[in-house]
Motif scaffolding. Structure first.
Motif, PDB file in Angstrom:
ATOM      1  N   GLU A 152       0.618  -1.159  -0.056  1.00 23.03           N
ATOM      2  CA  GLU A 152       0.016  -0.198  -0.135  1.00 23.03           C
ATOM      3  C   GLU A 152       0.919   1.162  -0.104  1.00 23.03           C
ATOM      4  O   GLU A 152       1.826   1.364   0.731  1.00 23.03           O
ATOM      5  N   TYR A 153       0.654   1.908  -1.176  1.00 20.30           N
ATOM      6  CA  TYR A 153       1.388   3.299  -1.221  1.00 20.30           C
ATOM      7  C   TYR A 153       0.299   4.393  -0.823  1.00 20.30           C
ATOM      8  O   TYR A 153      -0.824   4.557  -1.396  1.00 20.30           O
ATOM      9  N   CYS A 154       0.637   5.213   0.156  1.00 21.80           N
ATOM     10  CA  CYS A 154      -0.203   6.558   0.293  1.00 21.80           C
ATOM     11  C   CYS A 154       0.523   7.860  -0.119  1.00 21.80           C
ATOM     12  O   CYS A 154       1.651   8.045   0.101  1.00 21.80           O
ATOM     13  N   ASP A 155      -0.386   8.834  -0.602  1.00 26.26           N
ATOM     14  CA  ASP A 155       0.152  10.025  -0.948  1.00 26.26           C
ATOM     15  C   ASP A 155       0.687  10.011  -2.223  1.00 26.26           C
ATOM     16  O   ASP A 155       1.470  10.844  -2.573  1.00 26.26           O
ATOM     17  N   GLU A 156       0.647   8.933  -3.047  1.00 26.58           N
ATOM     18  CA  GLU A 156       1.516   8.966  -4.287  1.00 26.58           C
ATOM     19  C   GLU A 156       0.703   9.015  -5.364  1.00 26.58           C
ATOM     20  O   GLU A 156       1.405   9.148  -6.650  1.00 26.58           O
ATOM     21  N   VAL A 157      -0.648   9.044  -5.212  1.00 22.05           N
ATOM     22  CA  VAL A 157      -1.676   9.132  -6.440  1.00 22.05           C
ATOM     23  C   VAL A 157      -1.872  10.404  -6.725  1.00 22.05           C
ATOM     24  O   VAL A 157      -2.079  11.293  -5.942  1.00 22.05           O
ATOM     25  N   PRO A 158      -1.552  10.939  -7.921  1.00 22.57           N
ATOM     26  CA  PRO A 158      -1.820  12.335  -8.377  1.00 22.57           C
ATOM     27  C   PRO A 158      -3.438  12.746  -8.254  1.00 22.57           C
ATOM     28  O   PRO A 158      -4.022  11.979  -8.762  1.00 22.57           O
ATOM     29  N   THR A 159      -3.550  13.552  -7.514  1.00 20.42           N
ATOM     30  CA  THR A 159      -5.111  13.906  -7.287  1.00 20.42           C
ATOM     31  C   THR A 159      -5.343  15.495  -7.229  1.00 20.42           C
ATOM     32  O   THR A 159      -4.210  16.087  -7.082  1.00 20.42           O
ATOM     33  N   GLU A 160      -6.566  15.988  -7.356  1.00 16.41           N
ATOM     34  CA  GLU A 160      -6.810  17.500  -7.364  1.00 16.41           C
ATOM     35  C   GLU A 160      -8.237  17.670  -6.571  1.00 16.41           C
ATOM     36  O   GLU A 160      -8.980  17.013  -6.843  1.00 16.41           O
ATOM     37  N   LEU A 161      -7.951  18.348  -5.644  1.00 16.19           N
ATOM     38  CA  LEU A 161      -9.199  18.762  -4.883  1.00 16.19           C
ATOM     39  C   LEU A 161     -10.222  19.344  -5.759  1.00 16.19           C
ATOM     40  O   LEU A 161      -9.581  20.265  -6.627  1.00 16.19           O
ATOM     41  N   PRO A 162     -11.701  19.215  -5.720  1.00 14.22           N
ATOM     42  CA  PRO A 162     -12.640  19.735  -6.557  1.00 14.22           C
ATOM     43  C   PRO A 162     -12.597  21.328  -6.487  1.00 14.22           C
ATOM     44  O   PRO A 162     -12.067  21.790  -5.331  1.00 14.22           O
ATOM     45  N   GLN A 163     -13.301  21.933  -7.531  1.00 16.72           N
ATOM     46  CA  GLN A 163     -13.364  23.414  -7.230  1.00 16.72           C
ATOM     47  C   GLN A 163     -14.111  23.858  -6.016  1.00 16.72           C
ATOM     48  O   GLN A 163     -14.975  22.967  -5.752  1.00 16.72           O
ATOM     49  N   PRO A 164     -13.917  24.999  -5.416  1.00 14.69           N
ATOM     50  CA  PRO A 164     -14.765  25.213  -4.398  1.00 14.69           C
ATOM     51  C   PRO A 164     -16.165  25.304  -4.628  1.00 14.69           C
ATOM     52  O   PRO A 164     -16.990  24.879  -3.578  1.00 14.69           O
ATOM     53  N   TRP A 165     -16.842  25.457  -5.874  1.00 11.82           N
ATOM     54  CA  TRP A 165     -18.087  25.372  -5.715  1.00 11.82           C
ATOM     55  C   TRP A 165     -18.905  24.045  -6.020  1.00 11.82           C
ATOM     56  O   TRP A 165     -20.125  23.834  -6.239  1.00 11.82           O
ATOM     57  N   SER A 166     -18.016  22.949  -6.183  1.00 10.73           N
ATOM     58  CA  SER A 166     -18.438  21.666  -6.504  1.00 10.73           C
ATOM     59  C   SER A 166     -18.197  20.843  -4.946  1.00 10.73           C
ATOM     60  O   SER A 166     -17.150  20.874  -4.364  1.00 10.73           O
ATOM     61  N   SER A 167     -19.233  20.127  -4.513  1.00 14.50           N
ATOM     62  CA  SER A 167     -19.284  19.444  -3.393  1.00 14.50           C
ATOM     63  C   SER A 167     -18.922  18.024  -3.755  1.00 14.50           C
ATOM     64  O   SER A 167     -18.796  16.983  -2.976  1.00 14.50           O
ATOM     65  N   THR A 168     -18.854  17.553  -5.083  1.00 12.80           N
ATOM     66  CA  THR A 168     -18.409  15.973  -5.323  1.00 12.80           C
ATOM     67  C   THR A 168     -17.030  15.966  -5.596  1.00 12.80           C
ATOM     68  O   THR A 168     -16.319  16.518  -6.325  1.00 12.80           O
TER      69      THR A 168
END
Ligand SMILES: [Ca+2]
Length: 202
Positions: A26-42
């Motif tokens: 298990e590798y944590c914090d290595e998957v490229p991700t992006e938090l959604p824009q402020p107006w999106s709750s999803t």
């Protein structure tokens, strides 16, 4: 982009897996991700980075201070309207590939014994460590498989700078069996025997 997370963590799971089972890492914090824009709750669960991998854990914090988490999540995360996602942690499970390698040349010159071959851990850029056993007794010394080599049909392309050259002097006179053992990079307890040779030292 990762927000508010520490250095990448590496966790080992399934170390005591039964014979034939695939060890998952298990590798944590290595998957490229992006938090959604402020107006999106999803928040959509990110895709795994490679074939055979799967997202094993997601943990999110919203601007109200609420924590949301899921193991092996398959559906998006939602937070109440008006909030924004402020941090995330994503972990991914990957199967461990065994070391690939071979002992190609064994040479005896007087009481000097030399072994040459290659070893690499698929998908890993680090160099594999190899050691030997002599007549069944493991010798606690390592050689790094980082020897450069011009590619030949007997050498896979991944191994052009992953050769090993083991030289041992003052070898005891007599007939001996020498085995080369390579150590897995992700799971060092997983050794692979790269072949055994009988030598006669006179
Ligand atoms: Ca490996």
């Amino acid at each position: 982009m990762l927000v508010g997370l520490g250095a990448a963590a590496l966790l080992l799971v399934g170390l005591a897996a039964p014979a034939g089972a695939i060890d998952m890492i298990e590798y944590c914090d290595e998957v490229p991700t992006e938090l959604p824009q402020p107006w999106s709750s999803t928040y959509e669960v990110p895709l795994p980075t490679r074939p055979g991998a799967r997202i094993s854990y997601v943990e999110l914090v919203d601007s109200y201070g609420e924590t949301y988490f899921g193991y092996y999540p398959t559906s998006p995360f939602m937070h109440p309207d008006g909030g924004v996602w402020v941090s995330e942690q994503v972990c991914e499970e990957r199967s461990n590939s065994q070391v690939v390698g071979k002992t190609l040349i064994t040479k005896v010159e007087g009481r000097l014994v030399g072994l040459f071959g290659y070893a690499f851990d698929p998908g890993m850029s680090d160099n594999v460590q190899v050691s030997v056993s002599i007549d069944g007794a493991w010798r606690p010394q390592y050689w790094t498989a980082n020897y450069p080599w011009v590619s030949t049909p007997t050498f896979p392309a991944e191994a052009t700078d992953k050769g090993f050259l083991i030289l041992m002097g003052d070898f005891p006179v007599g007939e001996h069996e020498i085995c080369v053992i390579a150590q897995d990079i992700e799971i060092p307890s997983q050794n692979v025997n790269l072949g055994c040779t009988r030598v006669v030292v006179k």
